[in-house]
Structure formats: C-alpha cells, structure tokens
Design an enzyme around this catalytic site. Structure first.
Site, PDB file in Angstrom:
ATOM      1  N   TYR A  98      70.065  84.613 -21.320  1.00 37.97           N
ATOM      2  CA  TYR A  98      70.692  85.064 -20.433  1.00 37.97           C
ATOM      3  C   TYR A  98      71.572  86.465 -20.663  1.00 37.97           C
ATOM      4  CZ  TYR A  98      69.828  80.831 -17.691  1.00 37.97           C
ATOM      5  OH  TYR A  98      69.228  80.084 -17.280  1.00 37.97           O
ATOM      6  N   PHE A 139      77.442  77.122 -18.060  1.00 39.67           N
ATOM      7  CA  PHE A 139      76.749  77.665 -17.120  1.00 39.67           C
ATOM      8  C   PHE A 139      77.604  78.088 -15.803  1.00 39.67           C
ATOM      9  CE2 PHE A 139      73.508  75.626 -19.418  1.00 39.67           C
ATOM     10  CZ  PHE A 139      72.495  76.686 -19.539  1.00 39.67           C
ATOM     11  N   HIS A 185      74.704  88.473 -14.167  1.00 42.25           N
ATOM     12  CA  HIS A 185      75.777  87.556 -14.076  1.00 42.25           C
ATOM     13  C   HIS A 185      76.510  87.371 -15.411  1.00 42.25           C
ATOM     14  CE1 HIS A 185      76.521  84.906 -10.921  1.00 42.25           C
ATOM     15  NE2 HIS A 185      75.730  83.995 -11.215  1.00 42.25           N
ATOM     16  N   ASN A 191      77.962  77.959 -12.596  1.00 41.85           N
ATOM     17  CA  ASN A 191      78.667  77.109 -11.504  1.00 41.85           C
ATOM     18  C   ASN A 191      79.598  76.048 -11.807  1.00 41.85           C
ATOM     19  OD1 ASN A 191      76.745  78.757 -10.271  1.00 41.85           O
ATOM     20  ND2 ASN A 191      75.458  76.980  -9.333  1.00 41.85           N
TER      21      ASN A 191
END
Length: 221
Positions: free
Chosen positions: A37, A87, A42, A89
């Site tokens: 990532y 992560f 994000h 969320n």
C-alpha cells in the site's frame, strides 16, 4: 535542488533521539500498513507522518498502540506520532488505545487523512465535523464517540468516472505527477500542526485551506 522524487524516498529517514515525558498531543496519519500500500492514495496520511518524522527528527519505529509510533518535542510540546497498523477501517482502535493511555482529550488529537474530493496539491483543515465518507475518520469518531478533533484532509484526486470503483481508486498508486503536486501539502503539515497546537487552528485554516496545485509547466517554442 534535489529531485522531488528522491525527497519522497528519504522523508522517513529521521534518526534523532526522542524526548522523554508523557505526550500532550497525538499526531496521527491514516493509511494501510505494508509495502503493498506504499504511495497509494489512501496512504496520504502516512506520507504526511513520514515527512513530519524527518522534519522533526522523530523516528516512527516503535510498535505500540497497534501502531508504529515515535515520541519527541515539537515547538516545546511533547507529541506522539502515530501510523496505525490496523488497516484504515479500524484506525480508531489505535487512536483510542493511545488516547486512553495518556488521557489525551479529543481536541489534542490531530489527524491527517486522504480526501478524494480535492485535487493533489489541495488540502482542507477542519476543527471537527463528520467523516465525509473517509472510513478511517469514521472509525475514530465511532470508537471515541466524538468528532471534536482537528483533521487535515490531503487531496488525492477524484475518481475518473462515477463507475470507477472507489476501493480500486483509493488503493491505486499515486503517479509521479500527483506526488509532485502533493509535496507542498506535506511541507505545510509542519506549520499546520504547530499552529493547531498553539491554539491557532483558525489561522491555519485561513492560511492553508486555499492551497491549490501549482500550474503545470508549459513549453514554448
């Protein structure tokens, strides 16, 4: 001047010793852990923290509070830098654990996140408010039962079309051009946190909420 992309490779290289004492503020950047990532849209919050790590000489390496953390001094105030490893969320789990441990009030938790409503090179500072669809902010608001914390949302660009899947978009890699456009926002992050910690959030908003991407270079004959 060093190539701008080389700066992106080096912004996590700070190695000065952190200061002792209990933190007064949490400075948290939201993102997803792991090389997969890195430099995705994000992870704009992580990029801001990497810049601050180098600028302030506070390595973000210690594993605590479900995060990579670093402690040190910024403008005479003790801070805890955080990159949650939960992560996106579940970011609130990390923030709540640290805030509860140090008894840090909501107004002293400063959060950096991405924002798909603004172009790279733009940012938006808010004292409080809704999550605006950003799931990391939503997790913090839900678990802390409050939206009364300052947040800096860094533009990463809108989806190219309504049909484009949002998850695919925010987990997509930033282009070199977008990174160059975003870099002034990362540079601004240092002055922003100093102003907010000095009780001058309105000044920070007035100074930086109008940031726009630099015009693209045009070649002439």
């Amino acid at each position: 001047m060093a190539d701008i992309m080389e700066l992106f490779k080096k912004i996590a290289s700070g190695d000065q010793a952190s200061a002792g004492g209990a933190p007064e503020y949490i400075i948290c950047g939201l993102g997803n852990p792991g090389d997969k990532y890195a430099r995705t849209r994000h992870n704009a919050g992580f990029l801001a923290m990497d810049y601050l790590s180098q600028k302030c000489g506070i390595p973000i390496k210690r594993v605590r509070f479900k995060s990579l953390t670093g402690e040190g001094m910024v403008d005479g105030k003790r801070v805890l830098f955080m990159k949650p490893q939960t992560f996106m969320n579940a970011s609130g789990e990390a923030v709540k654990e640290a805030a509860d441990f140090y008894k840090i009030p909501m107004e002293k938790i400063i959060v950096f996140s991405d924002d798909v409503n603004f172009a790279p090179g733009c940012l938006r500072i808010r004292k409080s408010g809704s999550d605006g669809g950003q799931k990391g902010l939503r997790s913090i608001i839900t678990l802390m039962n409050s939206d009364q914390f300052p947040r800096i949302r860094i533009g990463v660009g809108e989806k190219p079309s309504r049909e484009y899947d949002m998850a695919d978009w925010v987990l997509g890699k930033l282009s070199d051009e977008d990174c160059k456009a975003m870099y002034p926002c990362l540079e601004a992050s240092y002055d922003i946190i100093r102003l907010i910690m000095d009780g001058k959030t309105e000044d920070a908003m007035g100074r930086f909420n109008g940031m726009k991407p630099a015009p693209k270079d045009t070649k002439t004959e």
